[in-house]
Write a protein that holds these residues in place. Sequence first.
Motif, PDB file in Angstrom:
ATOM      1  N   ASN A  67       0.723  -1.235   0.052  1.00  0.00           N
ATOM      2  CA  ASN A  67       0.151   0.043  -0.156  1.00  0.00           C
ATOM      3  C   ASN A  67       1.014   1.234  -0.021  1.00  0.00           C
ATOM      4  OD1 ASN A  67      -1.923   1.964   0.463  1.00  0.00           O
ATOM      5  ND2 ASN A  67      -2.594   1.308   2.134  1.00  0.00           N
ATOM      6  N   THR A  68       0.648   2.078  -0.946  1.00  0.00           N
ATOM      7  CA  THR A  68       1.514   3.431  -1.177  1.00  0.00           C
ATOM      8  C   THR A  68       0.714   4.702  -0.758  1.00  0.00           C
ATOM      9  OG1 THR A  68       0.794   3.619  -3.245  1.00  0.00           O
ATOM     10  CG2 THR A  68       3.091   2.379  -2.787  1.00  0.00           C
ATOM     11  N   ASN A  69      -0.389   4.397  -0.121  1.00  0.00           N
ATOM     12  CA  ASN A  69      -1.290   5.489   0.074  1.00  0.00           C
ATOM     13  C   ASN A  69      -1.270   6.469  -0.995  1.00  0.00           C
ATOM     14  OD1 ASN A  69      -1.715   4.886   2.857  1.00  0.00           O
ATOM     15  ND2 ASN A  69       0.164   5.618   3.572  1.00  0.00           N
ATOM     16  N   ARG A  70      -1.458   6.007  -2.484  1.00  0.00           N
ATOM     17  CA  ARG A  70      -1.907   6.683  -3.466  1.00  0.00           C
ATOM     18  C   ARG A  70      -0.783   7.652  -3.818  1.00  0.00           C
ATOM     19  NH1 ARG A  70      -6.621   6.104  -5.466  1.00  0.00           N
ATOM     20  NH2 ARG A  70      -6.822   8.240  -6.380  1.00  0.00           N
ATOM     21  N   LEU A  71       0.672   7.379  -3.302  1.00  0.00           N
ATOM     22  CA  LEU A  71       1.501   8.062  -3.719  1.00  0.00           C
ATOM     23  C   LEU A  71       1.914   8.298  -5.155  1.00  0.00           C
ATOM     24  CD1 LEU A  71       4.304   9.594  -2.659  1.00  0.00           C
ATOM     25  CD2 LEU A  71       5.409   7.631  -2.846  1.00  0.00           C
TER      26      LEU A  71
END
Length: 64
Positions: free
Chosen positions: A6-10
């Motif tokens: 999971n990239t937190n929407r980066l």
Amino acid sequence: MIAGKNTNRLGVEEIAGPASETIPVTNLERTLIDIVVRPAYAGGTSQLLKAYRTAKVGYRSTGS
């Protein structure tokens, strides 16, 4: 190696679609990382190399 973490929407930005809907798209940097991790997204390794060469030329021409 990045493996579906999971990239937190980066690197994800939003643009307006043709019907004024919000469409999530990745920025250039995120896209280049994604295709290194999964070359099939770019159409294979030869297309991956072409994408990097094109991005490098485009980056230089913007003066960044």
